[in-house]
Design a protein around this motif. Sequence first.
Motif, PDB file in Angstrom:
ATOM      1  N   THR A 126       0.972  -1.128  -0.053  1.00 21.94           N
ATOM      2  CA  THR A 126       0.208   0.184  -0.064  1.00 21.94           C
ATOM      3  C   THR A 126       0.769   1.139  -0.204  1.00 21.94           C
ATOM      4  O   THR A 126       2.066   1.186   0.329  1.00 21.94           O
ATOM      5  N   GLN A 127       0.142   2.346  -0.556  1.00 18.68           N
ATOM      6  CA  GLN A 127       1.032   3.802  -0.311  1.00 18.68           C
ATOM      7  C   GLN A 127       0.455   4.315   0.993  1.00 18.68           C
ATOM      8  O   GLN A 127      -0.653   4.782   1.012  1.00 18.68           O
ATOM      9  N   PRO A 128       1.501   4.775   1.889  1.00 15.33           N
ATOM     10  CA  PRO A 128       1.072   5.250   3.152  1.00 15.33           C
ATOM     11  C   PRO A 128       0.697   6.721   2.877  1.00 15.33           C
ATOM     12  O   PRO A 128       1.508   7.371   2.012  1.00 15.33           O
ATOM     13  N   GLY A 129      -0.253   7.603   3.446  1.00 17.80           N
ATOM     14  CA  GLY A 129      -0.456   8.913   3.161  1.00 17.80           C
ATOM     15  C   GLY A 129       0.613   9.848   3.944  1.00 17.80           C
ATOM     16  O   GLY A 129       0.977  10.698   3.591  1.00 17.80           O
TER      17      GLY A 129
ATOM     18  N   ASP B  54      -2.922  11.876   0.986  1.00 17.54           N
ATOM     19  CA  ASP B  54      -2.547  13.099   0.931  1.00 17.54           C
ATOM     20  C   ASP B  54      -2.032  13.627  -0.426  1.00 17.54           C
ATOM     21  O   ASP B  54      -1.423  13.263  -1.035  1.00 17.54           O
ATOM     22  N   GLU B  55      -3.058  14.808  -0.881  1.00 13.14           N
ATOM     23  CA  GLU B  55      -2.758  15.290  -2.140  1.00 13.14           C
ATOM     24  C   GLU B  55      -1.277  15.549  -2.276  1.00 13.14           C
ATOM     25  O   GLU B  55      -0.793  15.627  -3.552  1.00 13.14           O
TER      26      GLU B  55
ATOM     27  N   LYS C 234       0.199  15.911   7.642  1.00 13.91           N
ATOM     28  CA  LYS C 234      -0.206  16.815   6.554  1.00 13.91           C
ATOM     29  C   LYS C 234       0.890  18.017   6.660  1.00 13.91           C
ATOM     30  O   LYS C 234       1.125  18.560   5.424  1.00 13.91           O
ATOM     31  N   ALA C 235       1.254  18.659   7.609  1.00 13.04           N
ATOM     32  CA  ALA C 235       1.919  19.729   7.740  1.00 13.04           C
ATOM     33  C   ALA C 235       3.462  19.134   7.171  1.00 13.04           C
ATOM     34  O   ALA C 235       4.013  20.021   6.449  1.00 13.04           O
ATOM     35  N   ALA C 236       4.005  18.080   7.646  1.00 15.60           N
ATOM     36  CA  ALA C 236       5.146  17.565   7.134  1.00 15.60           C
ATOM     37  C   ALA C 236       5.222  17.278   5.579  1.00 15.60           C
ATOM     38  O   ALA C 236       6.352  17.299   4.732  1.00 15.60           O
ATOM     39  N   ASN C 237       4.257  16.813   5.189  1.00 13.64           N
ATOM     40  CA  ASN C 237       4.119  16.554   3.870  1.00 13.64           C
ATOM     41  C   ASN C 237       4.085  17.789   2.852  1.00 13.64           C
ATOM     42  O   ASN C 237       4.659  17.723   1.927  1.00 13.64           O
ATOM     43  N   ALA C 238       3.584  18.729   3.527  1.00 11.01           N
ATOM     44  CA  ALA C 238       3.509  19.948   2.515  1.00 11.01           C
ATOM     45  C   ALA C 238       4.804  20.833   2.739  1.00 11.01           C
ATOM     46  O   ALA C 238       5.213  21.601   1.624  1.00 11.01           O
TER      47      ALA C 238
END
Length: 528
Positions: A331-334, A348-349, A488-492
């Motif tokens: 799977t792809q983790p978000g 996560d987009e 989400k903050a870390a991904n951004a």
Amino acid sequence: MNHLPARLAALTATAAAVALIVSGCSAGGGTQSSSSRTLVVDNTFDLKTSDPARAFELTGSIVDKALYETALTFEGSDVTKPVPQLTTYTMSDDDKTITLTLNGKHAFSSGNPVTIDDIVWSYKRVQGIAGNPSFLLTNLSTGKPFAIEKTSDTTMTITDTAANPALPFILPNPSLGVLDEKTLEKHGGSTGKSDSAEQYLNGTSAGSGPYELDSYNSTSKVVFKRNPHYVGTAPAFGRVVLNNVTGPSQKTDVQGDQAQVALNLNSQQVSGLASGSVKVAKFTSANLGYLWLNQNASVSGGVTNQPDFVKAVRHAIDYKSLQTIAGTGSTQPGGMVPSQFLGSLASDENNTTDAATAKSDLKSSGYKGQTVTLSYPTDATLDGVSFADMAQSVQSNLESAGVAVKLNGLPIATLLDSFRAGKLQAGLMYWGPDFPDPSDYVTFSPGEGLGLRAGWTKDMAPEVTKAKAAAIAAQGDARAGAYEAWQKAANADGAFVPLVQAARYQVTNGVSGNLPNAIWTVDLATIK
């Protein structure tokens, strides 16, 4: 009062996810005495040391689980409920203090009894050495070590400065294995930086676990023999050989009865393998493969530390292609928290394949065609999945977006040394859980342990740091949302790109009892 914090995130699906519990007759035949039987287990090593206070790799956890008992443990695959081993426990009502009480009589392989002093000393040694496992006994927000105190001949306390419902779930980690203080102090052991007992512990174990060390080689094999002073149920095998073997050879070994257990086969290698006494167990792995991009200007080459370049990479990667490489069940983790744990992101987009956006972000980054060096381990796998294959896929993706990439395959020991020193520009790596709670993953934050390996300092991403602090402080039902917001903050605005969670397979020939565990992979002493 004694309680399991209901608000603690835990791995709830591991046991249910086992597709097949292995079974069969004992290896070596029923006529052999148990002391003469040898179990052979094939594993792809990422082994650095067998010293619990310094060991922090997946193979190291397998080794130290066999050699050392911990205050608390988990039973089988179930990591939702800590159970007594050396001690029982109670938690204070404010979740700041855990009290440990000796649970019966235990003995080290030297014959010395296990005492509260040994447990206190072992924990303070972890803190004093300040190696990779030391964060387990440290406040995640302040970096202040937990207060560890002997309160009687049979009791001790561990106290955090803030509520920490994860405390009982941290203590089963094999890096918190309890050592024989009297023996270690004769061989350089101490609770400070001056400790020099690692070499001794790589030749002679000093624990109270079911096995003791017979021989140790971090690149070829580790051999165990029974600990005659172990007070628990004696393991079925008198001798265990843990071999460093690649996936294809593991398959040949288990088919030819040269090994009874193979731990690193991927979905392609296990296809059609189950037959007769050969059994295949499939379950969801909590190990996560990720990409990092160094944010230190002196290491980044002026490229990987550019925010728009990081965004370009996130959108250039073909995540579905990586899942194809990883095989069925991947799977792809978000985010960086794996799917089994509270607070995980389904998606996560920021981490989506979008070739046009990738090229646009690359142009905005000011990229001038510099070559990016992508490092990866050549002799370690993600649950049997080749990092070389994943690296080639990422290279192809980035080159399609216009980024020049040079692959830099390194032995895992070499890669870890350079990565931990923050000297690598970019690369692929993996992370296995240290304890079953999302707070284990805030190390992937600016200024934290993994963040610093990627040159990501606290002042670089204040919004991520703020979200991390909120997640750590969250209580009750608010924890899940707070950890989702942090990811989400870390991904951004972050240095890490979560890539894939692979399925995990354990293949056996003629043995049973090897229930998978997210923290130590397999307990060698339970195999029969």
